[in-house]
Enzyme design. Structure first.
Site, PDB file in Angstrom:
ATOM      1  N   LYS A  43       0.862  -1.182   0.000  1.00 15.56           N
ATOM      2  CA  LYS A  43       0.000   0.000   0.000  1.00 15.56           C
ATOM      3  C   LYS A  43       0.900   1.233   0.000  1.00 15.56           C
ATOM      4  O   LYS A  43       1.708   1.423   0.914  1.00 15.56           O
ATOM      5  CB  LYS A  43      -0.901  -0.009   1.228  1.00 15.56           C
ATOM      6  CG  LYS A  43      -1.735   1.249   1.359  1.00 15.56           C
ATOM      7  CD  LYS A  43      -2.759   1.127   2.453  1.00 15.56           C
ATOM      8  CE  LYS A  43      -3.491   2.439   2.662  1.00 15.56           C
ATOM      9  NZ  LYS A  43      -4.495   2.347   3.718  1.00 15.56           N
ATOM     10  N   LYS A  71      -2.210  -1.457  -3.782  1.00 14.72           N
ATOM     11  CA  LYS A  71      -3.067  -0.278  -3.736  1.00 14.72           C
ATOM     12  C   LYS A  71      -2.212   0.976  -3.810  1.00 14.72           C
ATOM     13  O   LYS A  71      -1.211   1.044  -3.084  1.00 14.72           O
ATOM     14  CB  LYS A  71      -3.833  -0.305  -2.418  1.00 14.72           C
ATOM     15  CG  LYS A  71      -4.691   0.885  -2.157  1.00 14.72           C
ATOM     16  CD  LYS A  71      -5.298   0.785  -0.793  1.00 14.72           C
ATOM     17  CE  LYS A  71      -5.931   2.123  -0.476  1.00 14.72           C
ATOM     18  NZ  LYS A  71      -6.285   2.237   0.900  1.00 14.72           N
TER      19      LYS A  71
HETATM   20  C1  PBG Z   1      -7.059   3.306   5.670  1.00 16.56           C
HETATM   21  C2  PBG Z   1      -7.501   3.259   4.249  1.00 16.56           C
HETATM   22  C3  PBG Z   1      -7.388   4.270   3.289  1.00 16.56           C
HETATM   23  C4  PBG Z   1      -7.968   3.770   2.130  1.00 16.56           C
HETATM   24  C5  PBG Z   1      -8.413   2.487   2.398  1.00 16.56           C
HETATM   25  N1  PBG Z   1      -8.103   2.182   3.717  1.00 16.56           N
HETATM   26  C6  PBG Z   1      -6.863   5.650   3.413  1.00 16.56           C
HETATM   27  C7  PBG Z   1      -5.470   5.908   3.756  1.00 16.56           C
HETATM   28  O1  PBG Z   1      -4.615   5.021   3.827  1.00 16.56           O
HETATM   29  O2  PBG Z   1      -5.194   7.085   3.985  1.00 16.56           O
HETATM   30  C8  PBG Z   1      -8.076   4.524   0.841  1.00 16.56           C
HETATM   31  C9  PBG Z   1      -9.085   4.009  -0.136  1.00 16.56           C
HETATM   32  C10 PBG Z   1      -9.385   4.926  -1.262  1.00 16.56           C
HETATM   33  O3  PBG Z   1      -8.751   5.965  -1.490  1.00 16.56           O
HETATM   34  O4  PBG Z   1     -10.353   4.612  -1.983  1.00 16.56           O
HETATM   35  N2  PBG Z   1      -8.111   2.963   6.548  1.00 16.56           N
END
Ligand code: PBG
Length: 326
Positions: free
Chosen positions: A197, A251
């Site tokens: 991520k 991601k």
């Molecule tokens: C953290 C989380 C995020 C997203 C999914 N889980 C945000 C982040 O890491 O700041 C982002 C998903 C998206 O942008 O669609 N709980």
């Protein structure tokens, strides 16, 4: 013409031929719908930066998941927007917390017909917006945070989650969650690790959807991956598999198709990719201006993520794609 290179063109001539020789297919079976449920509201609330996406009430969430089931979408992933936030994010493991009550509702509504996934993080629940508990210097304390994740995983499993999906990028999070689940009798609850991520600017609209603002203009660069690094993603993925992850995720998706392909080549577990809020919002904004065909571009995005090697795609387009594929 009888050049050998005419061969691909002969096979493109009709829609049926193209269908026959397609190397990649997008099916409703590949889709996971991210859904937001907010505590303390009577009506669904639109999210301005995510046209068509809402913060659901418990009742509207039930209806939406039933509709997704009827369209054949096999899975949803829930995010909660609590009324109360605190330094630890304790609503994330409160049995009466918004995601836990929503999971119970959905168990009643759809049983095992839809795979109920729950995002596991505390950023939606902390008053500072970080994905963990802060130490005295304003940095996230990795090991103290693992205890919070373990509690949240058990609360989600108790409430009926079939899959818990840790998204906080703490080291050791999968091992901590796996052992907490097993210790609580939830050995059949699977872990989908947000393994690779990235600290991406594409999460902006999501933070509107969950009412998260990181304190003091902060960011997540200290715990999420740095965009220049692809090989490092394989280390993250391997670590999560060694700790017991059942599935791994990359991601965002489109800016990281190379990472999806690398991960696909390296592992045999199911690979998920998250077509994130910013990726969705860009298409919607351009389509609203009449600058491109939103449905066509959306389907091209999802197909390309599959072509790169993802088995499943988390996407705000899930319902629309299911309708178009139907
Ligand atoms: C953290 C989380 C995020 C997203 C999914 N889980 C945000 C982040 O890491 O700041 C982002 C998903 C998206 O942008 O669609 N709980």
């Amino acid at each position: 013409m009888a050049f050998p290179e005419s061969r691909p063109r002969r096979l493109r001539r009709t829609a049926a031929l193209r269908r026959l020789v397609a190397e990649t297919r997008l099916s409703v079976d590949d889709l996971v719908a991210p859904l937001f449920v907010r505590e303390g509201i009577d009506e669904p609330q639109p999210v301005a930066s995510l046209p068509g996406v809402v913060q659901h009430t418990r009742a509207s969430l039930r209806n939406e998941v039933a509709a997704l089931r009827d369209l054949g979408v096999p899975a949803v992933i829930l995010f909660g927007v609590p009324e109360r936030k605190d330094a630890e994010g304790s609503e994330a493991w409160n049995p009466d917390g918004v995601v836990q009550v929503a999971l119970k509702d959905l168990r009643d509504e759809v049983g095992d017909d839809v795979v109920l996934m729950a995002d596991l993080c505390v950023d939606e629940y902390t008053d500072h917006g970080h994905c963990g508990i802060l130490d005295g210097h304003g940095s996230v304390d990795n090991d103290a945070t693992l205890e919070l994740y373990a509690r949240a995983a058990v609360a989600q499993a108790d409430a009926g989650a079939a899959v818990t999906a840790p998204s906080g990028m703490m080291d050791g999070q999968v091992a901590a969650i796996r052992s907490a689940l097993d210790g609580a009798g939830h050995d059949q609850v699977a872990v989908l690790a947000y393994a690779a991520k990235y600290a991406s600017a594409l999460y902006g609209p999501f933070r509107d959807a969950v009412d998260v603002e990181i304190a003091d203009g902060g960011d997540r660069k200290g715990y999420q991956q740095d965009p220049p690094n692809a090989r490092e993603a394989l280390l993250e993925v391997q670590a999560d598999l060694d700790e017991g992850a059942d599935m791994v995720m990359v991601k965002p998706a489109l800016a990281y198709l190379d990472v999806i392909a690398d991960v696909r080549a390296a592992v045999d577990v199911p690979v998920a990719a998250y077509h994130v809020s910013g990726e969705f919002a860009m298409v919607q904004a351009a389509a609203a201006n009449g600058w491109l065909d939103g449905d066509a571009v959306g389907m091209e995005h999802l197909l390309s993520i599959r072509r790169a090697g993802a088995d499943m795609v988390l996407t705000y387009l899930a319902r629309r794609a299911a309708e178009l594929l139907g």
